[in-house]
Design a protein around this motif. Structure first.
Motif, PDB file in Angstrom:
ATOM      1  N   LEU A  11       6.910  -4.369   7.074  1.00  4.52           N
ATOM      2  CA  LEU A  11       6.210  -3.768   8.209  1.00  4.52           C
ATOM      3  C   LEU A  11       5.258  -2.672   7.750  1.00  4.52           C
ATOM      4  N   MET A  12       5.692  -1.879   6.784  1.00  9.89           N
ATOM      5  CA  MET A  12       4.840  -0.817   6.269  1.00  9.89           C
ATOM      6  C   MET A  12       3.628  -1.385   5.540  1.00  9.89           C
ATOM      7  N   ASN A  13       3.806  -2.475   4.810  1.00  2.21           N
ATOM      8  CA  ASN A  13       2.679  -3.120   4.137  1.00  2.21           C
ATOM      9  C   ASN A  13       1.668  -3.624   5.152  1.00  2.21           C
ATOM     10  N   ASP A  49      -2.752   2.575  -3.508  1.00  3.87           N
ATOM     11  CA  ASP A  49      -1.756   2.917  -4.527  1.00  3.87           C
ATOM     12  C   ASP A  49      -0.344   2.968  -3.937  1.00  3.87           C
ATOM     13  N   ILE A  50      -0.221   3.572  -2.757  1.00  2.00           N
ATOM     14  CA  ILE A  50       1.100   3.649  -2.127  1.00  2.00           C
ATOM     15  C   ILE A  50       1.588   2.256  -1.747  1.00  2.00           C
ATOM     16  N   LYS A  51       0.703   1.465  -1.148  1.00  2.00           N
ATOM     17  CA  LYS A  51       1.058   0.102  -0.745  1.00  2.00           C
ATOM     18  C   LYS A  51       1.467  -0.719  -1.965  1.00  2.00           C
ATOM     19  N   ASP A  52       0.716  -0.564  -3.046  1.00  3.96           N
ATOM     20  CA  ASP A  52       1.011  -1.288  -4.281  1.00  3.96           C
ATOM     21  C   ASP A  52       2.371  -0.884  -4.844  1.00  3.96           C
ATOM     22  N   SER A  53       2.717   0.390  -4.725  1.00  8.33           N
ATOM     23  CA  SER A  53       4.003   0.846  -5.256  1.00  8.33           C
ATOM     24  C   SER A  53       5.180   0.282  -4.454  1.00  8.33           C
ATOM     25  N   LEU A  54       4.963  -0.049  -3.193  1.00  5.84           N
ATOM     26  CA  LEU A  54       6.032  -0.631  -2.376  1.00  5.84           C
ATOM     27  C   LEU A  54       6.428  -2.021  -2.860  1.00  5.84           C
TER      28      LEU A  54
END
Length: 90
Positions: A11-13, A49-54
């Protein structure tokens, strides 16, 4: 990984992708995609970057995900305000 954590990450992605799409549409419409110092371009890079780290191999707790979710919410509000202010100037 816990089912609820996996669901929350998905959901966050989706939320991050939505925010990034809003930013991208505006940046392209205003032809500022090459302006590395523009706040929306910086914000989009940070979101990426944050999305990629998820997607990485780190296992998150719900508390960590709540903090990341708060960053996404802040990013959406900030992007909306920057776009709204710019449109008022036009």
């Amino acid at each position: 990984m816990d089912y609820f954590i996996t669901l929350e990450i998905e959901l966050m992605n989706e939320d991050a992708a939505s925010i990034m799409a809003t930013i991208s549409r505006y940046v392209i419409a205003k032809n500022i995609q090459n302006d590395e110092k523009h706040p929306l371009n910086i914000l989009e890079d940070m979101l990426f970057d944050i999305k990629d780290s998820l997607i990485g191999s780190k296992e998150y707790t719900m508390e960590e995900l709540e903090l990341i979710k708060a960053k996404f919410e802040f990013a959406r509000e900030y992007a909306d305000k920057v776009i709204e202010a710019a449109e008022k100037e036009d």
